[in-house]
Design an enzyme around this catalytic site. Structure first.
Site, short mmCIF file in Angstrom:
data_model
loop_
_atom_site.label_atom_id
_atom_site.label_comp_id
_atom_site.label_asym_id
_atom_site.label_seq_id
_atom_site.Cartn_x
_atom_site.Cartn_y
_atom_site.Cartn_z
N TYR A 157 2.66 -15.19 -20.72
CA TYR A 157 4.30 -14.99 -21.05
C TYR A 157 4.92 -15.55 -20.38
O TYR A 157 5.38 -16.01 -19.62
CB TYR A 157 3.79 -13.09 -20.48
CG TYR A 157 3.10 -12.45 -21.48
CD1 TYR A 157 2.48 -12.29 -22.21
CD2 TYR A 157 2.55 -11.12 -20.72
CE1 TYR A 157 1.88 -11.71 -23.73
CE2 TYR A 157 1.28 -10.61 -21.35
CZ TYR A 157 1.07 -11.04 -22.79
OH TYR A 157 0.33 -10.03 -23.34
N MET A 217 -1.25 -7.76 -17.88
CA MET A 217 -1.79 -6.44 -17.28
C MET A 217 -2.74 -6.67 -16.55
O MET A 217 -3.26 -6.16 -15.36
CB MET A 217 -2.03 -5.47 -18.68
CG MET A 217 -2.05 -3.61 -18.20
SD MET A 217 -2.63 -3.22 -20.09
CE MET A 217 -0.01 -2.64 -19.94
N LYS A 262 -3.42 11.26 3.15
CA LYS A 262 -2.50 11.18 2.71
C LYS A 262 -2.66 10.01 1.43
O LYS A 262 -3.42 8.88 1.32
CB LYS A 262 -1.66 11.80 2.44
CG LYS A 262 -1.07 10.48 3.26
CD LYS A 262 0.43 11.57 3.65
CE LYS A 262 1.49 9.76 4.15
NZ LYS A 262 2.08 10.04 5.46
C1 LIG Z 1 2.23 10.02 6.63
C2 LIG Z 1 2.75 11.10 8.21
C3 LIG Z 1 1.94 9.90 9.24
C4 LIG Z 1 2.06 7.91 8.66
O1 LIG Z 1 2.04 7.86 9.30
P1 LIG Z 1 2.01 5.41 9.21
O2 LIG Z 1 3.30 5.60 8.73
O3 LIG Z 1 1.18 5.20 8.02
O4 LIG Z 1 1.27 5.81 9.95
C5 LIG Z 1 1.84 10.18 10.39
N1 LIG Z 1 3.03 11.94 10.26
C6 LIG Z 1 3.67 12.17 9.12
C7 LIG Z 1 3.93 13.98 9.32
C8 LIG Z 1 3.22 11.40 7.84
O5 LIG Z 1 3.68 11.85 6.72
#
Ligand SMILES: *Cc1c(COP(=O)(O)O)cnc(C)c1O
Length: 393
Positions: free
Chosen positions: A276, A324, A34
């Site tokens: 800055y 930036m 993700k």
């Molecule tokens: C993000 C996620 C993971 C992985 O989590 P980590 O802490 O990066 O290992 C596993 N299961 C679900 C449902 C998640 O949302």
């Protein structure tokens, strides 16, 4: 290119192998890709995952899943969050596997799948104490029965998620154990109804490190595969540690390295300020290197005056505010650095070759500590203007 994120795919694959050795070869791995694989590039990481023997991939949105399908990924893709009904057409098109938390969405999904003449794989999600998605443990059997009766849905998995699996405190270890026993009871109850729960899974990275009883049929690591251990086994209470000591050790290497270039070197006099806000002034005459990386690349502004940059194997302090697009490095009185030299902003920790010198903590995890966040946020925030350069050795 001014600033680049080098993605060490060989490290990623070794991390997958390391997790596999730990959990045993009979269990599946679902790689969490993700948020563009935590900033590492979802498609490349997905392909590397499959090559390394992962069974499936986890995404946060339908569009992330569709993108992987367009990129040619054939493996199962598990959607970690709750989609909206209007996304169902895309779910069917991309053949995503959906977490089901309630009967209402199960019914909508079933109707739409039936109309499209397809059968969708779903996983029953149980909230055992995370307080997010999932039905309660008490409702699990009824929901499993409900899914079982929906002809266009196929129950291929049952899952839960942990709230504190990466914490070594006794109280948190006990909390995870309580989640685990609620989950086991629910899964057993489903089996006792004569329903096959499919692939049973619970463990995120923290649980792979600290909770072997949670590994079941599949684990779902994210951050661990990108090279960060959010907890070390030795932080656990001693009696608990003894149990863990029988497990295969987890050797993990950071996958992302952020590099910039020294675009200008100039001499400044004692008392002159840099950047800055004039938060840093030279205590003596020195050379300053201007680095091509700023907070718009995702390098946190909070690192100002609190981090160090590695150039040619040597360490130089970051001075003045991170702006930036640029930041400044104190190169000292007689710099070995030359213009256009490559500078490592974060990457792997550097281990000393001489016996008395210290480890230079240069990883995104160390940077996260300095700025008060977690490594997830550091790598996710590396902006899209930073090209990812993939290396395999
Ligand atoms: C993000 C996620 C993971 C992985 O989590 P980590 O802490 O990066 O290992 C596993 N299961 C679900 C449902 C998640 O949302």
């Amino acid at each position: 290119m001014r600033t680049r994120a080098i993605i060490h795919l060989n490290h990623f694959k070794e991390n997958v192998n390391s997790v596999r050795r730990r959990i045993g070869k009979d269990r599946h791995i679902c790689v969490s890709v993700k948020a563009d694989a935590y900033g590492h590039g979802a498609l490349r990481i997905a392909k590397a995952s499959i090559e390394a023997g992962a069974y499936c991939l986890g995404v946060a949105s339908v569009s992330e899943g569709s993108e992987l399908r367009r990129g040619g990924i054939k493996a199962p893709i598990l959607l970690f969050s709750q989609p909206q009904p209007k996304e169902i057409a895309d779910i069917i098109k991309a053949n995503l596997t959906i977490f089901i938390s309630d009967t209402e969405f199960a019914d909508v999904l079933n109707e739409r799948a039936k109309a499209a003449k397809v059968k969708l794989n779903v996983h029953l999600k149980i909230d055992t104490g995370m307080g997010r998605l999932g039905c309660s443990a008490k409702e699990a059997v009824a929901l499993a029965r409900h899914i079982k009766k929906r002809k266009a849905l196929k129950l291929t998995g049952t899952a839960t998620h942990f709230a504190v699996s990466d914490s070594p405190n006794r109280r948190d270890i006990d909390y995870t154990k309580a989640q685990l026993s609620r989950f086991k009871r629910a899964v057993n109850a489903i089996r006792n109804e004569g329903i096959n729960p499919g692939i049973v899974h619970a463990a995120n990275s923290g649980a792979i490190i600290l909770h072997p009883a949670s590994w079941f049929d599949m684990v779902r690591p994210g951050i661990l595969l990108y090279g960060y251990k959010t907890v070390e086994e030795y932080e656990a209470p001693l009696d608990y540690l003894k149990k863990l000591s029988r497990l295969k050790s987890l050797k993990i290497e950071p996958v992302m390295e952020l590099r910039g270039k020294i675009s200008l070197i100039k001499k400044i006099k004692k008392g002159e300020s840099v950047s800055y806000g004039r938060t840093w002034s030279a205590g003596k005459d020195t050379f300053i290197g201007i680095l091509t990386t700023g907070y718009a690349d995702g390098f946190p502004r909070l690192a100002s005056n609190r981090w160090q940059i590695v150039i040619g194997g040597k360490v130089y302090p970051l001075v003045g505010r991170v702006t930036m697009d640029q930041c400044c490095v104190n190169l000292g009185k007689k710099p070995d650095v030359r213009r256009w030299d490559e500078a490592i902003i974060f990457g792997s920790d550097i281990y000393p070759t001489e016996p008395d010198s210290q480890v230079i903590r240069q990883s995104a995890a160390a940077l996260a500590e300095v700025v008060g966040t977690i490594p997830y946020e550091i790598t996710c925030n590396i902006n899209k203007r930073v090209p990812r350069v993939y290396v395999t050795s």
